[in-house]
Design an enzyme around this catalytic site. Structure first.
Site, PDB file in Angstrom:
ATOM      1  N   ALA A  50       0.851  -1.185   0.000  1.00 34.49           N
ATOM      2  CA  ALA A  50       0.000   0.000   0.000  1.00 34.49           C
ATOM      3  C   ALA A  50       0.887   1.234   0.000  1.00 34.49           C
ATOM      4  O   ALA A  50       1.863   1.297   0.760  1.00 34.49           O
ATOM      5  CB  ALA A  50      -0.926   0.010   1.212  1.00 34.49           C
ATOM      6  N   GLU A  51       0.533   2.207  -0.826  1.00 34.52           N
ATOM      7  CA  GLU A  51       1.360   3.414  -0.980  1.00 34.52           C
ATOM      8  C   GLU A  51       1.604   4.143   0.334  1.00 34.52           C
ATOM      9  O   GLU A  51       2.625   4.821   0.496  1.00 34.52           O
ATOM     10  CB  GLU A  51       0.695   4.398  -1.935  1.00 34.52           C
TER      11      GLU A  51
END
Length: 222
Positions: A50-51
């Protein structure tokens, strides 16, 4: 057979998940792409990044494993599998910009014959920003677009040339919609698969861009 909005989304993300290979590190874009985490095939072990700074995200939580402190980049509640880790944004984007992401899955407003991507801005409408999309499409080894085949009014989203502001040039590798799977190559868009909810004629007529129908194109049946 006409699919509901939910059925369309589920079909697309299920098909996207079939592209994951054992050992892949995958980043899922905000919105529909995050749902692909729920459909990773049995026996395929991937690490979802996840960023906002998580690796080894799992499927969406239910009432038995919710933790309000853990969210993905889109603010959705997330789970973390055994072996997962949390880190800051600089480390997250070092992974992305350093070419360590095998696949990224993103939504799109438009894609064209050259693999150009427009997915962050419709002029005149408010947007909070493009997020990490520009980094992902340049840094990931393969860019997969997961989107509905047409706009709500029926107009095509796969075009000769994008008319909206571009996120990236010649960045898209694969397009997956509820109607088709299309591979972007140097000579154009290759139709690789027609879904059981469409037909070859329907895919061609609902796509503005020219399609090269490969000899081994799969025509799936329900």
């Amino acid at each position: 057979m006409e699919l509901s909005k939910e059925q369309i989304r589920e079909y697309i993300v299920r098909r996207v998940a079939q592209e994951f290979k054992d050992g892949d590190i995958v980043t899922l874009g905000i919105g529909m792409p995050t749902l692909a985490a729920n459909y990773v095939p049995d026996g395929v072990h991937i690490s979802i990044q996840a960023e906002n700074g998580i690796v080894c995200c799992g499927p969406r939580p239910d009432e038995t494993n919710r933790d309000e402190r853990i969210t993905d980049a889109g603010g959705n509640l997330a789970t973390v599998l055994n072996g997962g880790a949390f880190f800051d944004s600089s480390m997250s984007f070092t992974m992305i910009r350093g070419g360590h992401i095998n696949k990224t899955v993103l939504g799109a407003l438009q894609v064209d014959e050259k693999g150009n991507l427009a997915n962050y801005l419709i002029p005149g409408k408010f947007v909070p920003g493009m997020g990490g999309a520009m980094d992902l499409v340049i840094g990931a080894q393969e860019v997969i677009i997961a989107m509905e085949h047409n706009v709500k009014d029926g107009s095509p989203k796969i075009l000769h040339q994008c008319s909206l502001p571009l996120t990236a040039v010649s960045a898209v590798d694969l397009i997956i919609t509820e109607k088709a799977v299309i591979r972007v190559k140097e000579d154009g868009l290759h139709l690789r698969e027609v879904s059981p909810y469409s037909s070859l004629e329907d895919v061609i007529s609902s796509t503005e861009a020219d399609l090269i129908v490969d000899d081994d194109c799969k025509i799936l049946t329900a």
